[in-house]
Scaffold this active site. Structure first.
Site, short mmCIF file in Angstrom:
data_model
loop_
_atom_site.label_atom_id
_atom_site.label_comp_id
_atom_site.label_asym_id
_atom_site.label_seq_id
_atom_site.Cartn_x
_atom_site.Cartn_y
_atom_site.Cartn_z
N ASP A 29 -5.27 -3.45 4.10
CA ASP A 29 -4.08 -2.59 4.24
C ASP A 29 -4.30 -1.19 3.65
OD1 ASP A 29 -2.72 -4.58 5.52
OD2 ASP A 29 -1.36 -5.05 3.87
N LYS A 62 5.24 -0.64 2.46
CA LYS A 62 5.25 -0.58 3.92
C LYS A 62 5.92 -1.83 4.46
CE LYS A 62 1.99 -3.90 4.75
NZ LYS A 62 2.29 -5.19 5.44
#
Length: 291
Positions: A139, A14
């Site tokens: 995350d 990401k």
């Protein structure tokens, strides 16, 4: 004798489009506000069913500690699944640089959970997925809310536990630069706290503006990463990487997460590939596309 089953999955990296760090909370944690977006850089997991009732992890390219995101995700999955969970041997093939702000370990954890669901023939609820994430890493919440292939885009807030999926743009080409510096997340937050104490607080877009900004052409983006000034002041190579991308015509350049990966957004694959050719003699870099 029953054949042992084997599954494989990609764990996508990401990037953060904007990352606002808020003042430290009473519980000692910082809130964040960001857009998380997956890109087509990935790790690969090959998972074999075993009789051991443990999660064994093999990774040839780096030394993982005995307690890692994969073993922690497996342990939490066993606690919440409500079914008997087989042991697994995970062979991890790294394609995402470690410690670069790209969420590799978190994505690996979510990819393992998707495979464990297949092995057990179940689907965890979002509350169960969030339980696993809470035991594994901040995350991980985002990656748990991605699609079945591990791809997605979302508004993320709180410690990372508040995830609102939004429609992803798959037309962005990014040049990722991996500077030869390593800043831990702990150090990054300490540097931000020091900046806050001195009154150095960046003016960032409000959280409810982030999706509107994301929908604009990237050359009109006003995203801010709170970590960038403090990290690039200590590690000058990060600032040089951002300037190198800008000099080659990227329309937006920033650091991802708490670093040290830097990305530049280009409006076409051709421009991004040309930039890679120019940069590759001086920098470790890769082309990526949003997915």
């Amino acid at each position: 004798m029953m054949m042992k089953r084997e599954f494989s999955a990609k764990a996508y990296a990401k990037v953060n489009f904007g990352l606002r760090v808020l003042q430290k909370r009473d519980d000692g944690f910082h809130g964040i506000e960001s857009i998380f977006q997956t890109v087509d850089l990935f790790d690969e997991l090959i998972v074999e069913e075993t009789d051991t009732k443990v999660c064994e992890v093999i990774c040839d390219s780096m030394q993982l500690p005995p307690k890692n995101t994969l073993t922690e995700a497996y342990k939490a999955f066993c606690q919440t699944a409500g079914v008997e969970v087989p042991g697994v041997k995970v062979t991890l093939k790294k394609g995402i640089p470690s410690g670069g702000g790209l969420g590799g370990g978190s994505s690996d954890a979510a990819a393992l959970v998707r495979i464990l669901e297949k092995l057990c023939g179940i689907r965890l609820s979002y509350s169960q997925l969030d339980f696993v994430a809470s035991k594994t890493g901040s995350d991980v919440f985002f990656f748990m809310h991605c699609d079945d292939e591990g791809r997605g885009c979302a508004l993320v807030s709180g410690r990372g536990e508040n995830v609102k999926n939004i429609e992803s743009s798959d037309t962005l080409f990014l040049v990722l630069i991996f500077p030869k510096v390593s800043s831990s997340t702990k150090e990054a937050y300490q540097l931000v706290d020091e900046a806050f104490a001195l009154g150095n607080v960046l003016v960032s877009p409000e959280f409810d503006e982030l999706e509107l900004i994301y929908r604009r052409p990237p050359e009109k983006w006003t995203f801010i990463n709170t970590f960038t000034p403090v990290i690039s002041k200590k590690y000058e190579e990060i600032g040089r990487a951002i300037e190198a991308l800008r000099a080659l015509g990227c329309v937006f350049a920033e650091m991802s997460g708490s670093g040290s990966t830097v990305y530049g957004v280009f409006t076409s694959r051709h421009q991004a590939e040309s930039a890679i050719k120019e940069l590759s003699d001086s920098w470790n870099c890769k082309l990526a596309r949003t997915v």
